[in-house]
Scaffold this active site. Structure first.
Site, PDB file in Angstrom:
ATOM      1  N   CYS A 115       2.437   7.484  -4.792  1.00 30.72           N
ATOM      2  CA  CYS A 115       2.272   8.375  -3.626  1.00 30.72           C
ATOM      3  C   CYS A 115       3.545   9.136  -3.265  1.00 30.72           C
ATOM      4  CB  CYS A 115       1.769   7.588  -2.429  1.00 30.72           C
ATOM      5  SG  CYS A 115       0.193   6.814  -2.723  1.00 30.72           S
ATOM      6  N   HIS A 144       3.357  11.666   3.743  1.00 36.45           N
ATOM      7  CA  HIS A 144       2.269  11.198   2.874  1.00 36.45           C
ATOM      8  C   HIS A 144       1.129  10.667   3.739  1.00 36.45           C
ATOM      9  CE1 HIS A 144      -0.131   9.166   0.017  1.00 36.45           C
ATOM     10  NE2 HIS A 144       0.265   7.951   0.357  1.00 36.45           N
ATOM     11  N   ASN A 194      -6.413   8.975   1.495  1.00 33.58           N
ATOM     12  CA  ASN A 194      -5.123   8.935   0.807  1.00 33.58           C
ATOM     13  C   ASN A 194      -5.326   9.452  -0.624  1.00 33.58           C
ATOM     14  OD1 ASN A 194      -2.859   8.207  -0.677  1.00 33.58           O
ATOM     15  ND2 ASN A 194      -2.630   6.204   0.292  1.00 33.58           N
TER      16      ASN A 194
END
Ligand code: ACO
Length: 335
Positions: free
Chosen positions: A117, A256, A286
């Protein structure tokens, strides 16, 4: 790692994003897992996510986002393609060369970068390094993941969190004082904590396993949550200090998109007002390496992020990895 003081600054010149069309909302997940729309929204801020149809891959998503970023940037040769992903189409080779070919960029330098990520921020720094060292003049940086391919469809602790998507920017050589110039950067890792968030089997250490769950993401959610909040805030302070910015200089915090509560806690720890937090997680979940460019594209499209805004980018992911950078948003819109 800093790209300052070398030849030229890397400047954002184009932006693109793409989500696969199929939307899976919380109600759909609640029909086959012991969970609810109420629980998922309250604990994560996620209402729905986009998921690939069978046969659609990370390369497909990356090509769509990459093409839009190239359109946004306008004409000009691309010297390198960097693909931030942890879900390459094959275990070997990397997917970036296939993305480059499909974009008509056969022959250019192309490589994958796996910082999960945090991959997009790491790839921005790497692209900036290629430009600063004179290896490349213009670089296409893509973050793309079919992260749902790593998720056990029977695991209620991970299914609601993740979605698929891709986002991209074009970087060009410019000067450090112009809008869009990236940096400084602050990048870190802590490999001792890899097991907090990993897929145990399928790689070189353990090619096969009799335990089906070893092929899917295992996540110690509470520990990851704690690290994510602390590390993102810590890294942001470092990068603001390096840039000579005060916290009050930051107009938009594009972090993020892992969990709305992580973004809110990190912003609070930093002393950033809630309205500075850019969040599209309600509609994307996500999306791993794609999340920051997707959030940038959505924020520019809905007017939350405008030319001249001072932007803090912050990432956190498996590895563990984390990092930050800053830029003043240029006159760039998604293609
Ligand atoms: N629906 C209903 N209940 C659930 C669900 C669900 N989908 N998932 C877990 N629960 C239950 C748990 O079993 C637990 O029950 P118990 O108390 O009876 O044991 C209860 O809910 C609370 O679980 P917690 O894990 O304490 O819940 P928490 O508030 O920590 O939220 C979450 C869980 C959302 C996973 C949170 O910890 C989180 O977001 N962590 C970070 C995850 C993350 O960001 N990962 C990606 C990092 S980026 C990358 O590189 C991939």
């Amino acid at each position: 790692m800093s790209t300052q003081g070398l030849r030229g600054a890397a400047v954002v010149a184009g932006l693109g994003a793409w989500l696969p069309p199929r939307v899976v909302d919380n109600e759909e997940i609640s029909r086959y897992l012991d969970t609810s729309d109420e629980w998922i929204r309250a604990r994560t801020g996620i209402g729905e996510r986009h998921v690939v149809d069978p046969g659609m891959s990370t390369v497909d998503l990356a090509v769509e986002a990459g093409r839009r970023a190239l359109d946004s940037a306008g004409p000009g040769a691309i010297d390198a393609v960097l693909l931030a992903t942890s879900t390459a189409d094959q275990l070997c080779p990397g997917s970036a060369p296939q993305v480059a070919s499909r974009l008509g960029l056969n022959g250019v330098a192309a490589l994958d970068l796996n910082a999960v990520c945090s991959g997009f921020v790491y790839a921005l720094a790497t692209g900036g390094g290629l430009i600063a060292s004179g290896v490349a003049g213009r670089v296409l940086v893509i973050g793309a993941d079919v992260f749902t391919s790593l998720i056990d469809p029977q695991d209620r602790s991970t299914v609601p969190i993740f979605g698929d998507g891709a986002g991209a920017v074009v970087l060009r050589e410019g000067t450090a004082d112009e809008p869009g110039a990236l940096g400084p950067f602050d990048l870190h890792s802590e490999g001792e904590l890899a097991e907090l968030l990993w897929v145990a089997a399928g790689g070189a250490k353990q090619r096969t396993s009799e335990n089906r769950s070893d092929y899917f993401l295992a996540m110690q959610g509470t520990a990851v949550f704690r690290h994510a909040c602390a590390r993102m805030a810590e890294s942001a302070r470092t990068v603001l200090d390096k840039a000579g910015w005060q916290v009050c200089d930051v107009d938009r915090f594009v972090g993020h998109q892992a969990n709305i509560r992580i973004l809110q806690v990190a912003a609070k720890q930093l002393g950033l007002p809630p309205e500075s937090v850019v969040a599209n997680i309600e509609h994307t979940g996500n999306t791993s390496a794609a999340s920051i460019p997707l959030a940038l594209a959505d924020a520019v499209t809905d007017g939350t992020l405008v030319t001249g805004h001072k932007v803090l980018l912050g990432a956190f992911g498996a590895g563990l990895t984390w990092g930050s950078t800053v830029l003043t948003w240029p006159d760039v819109k998604p293609g």
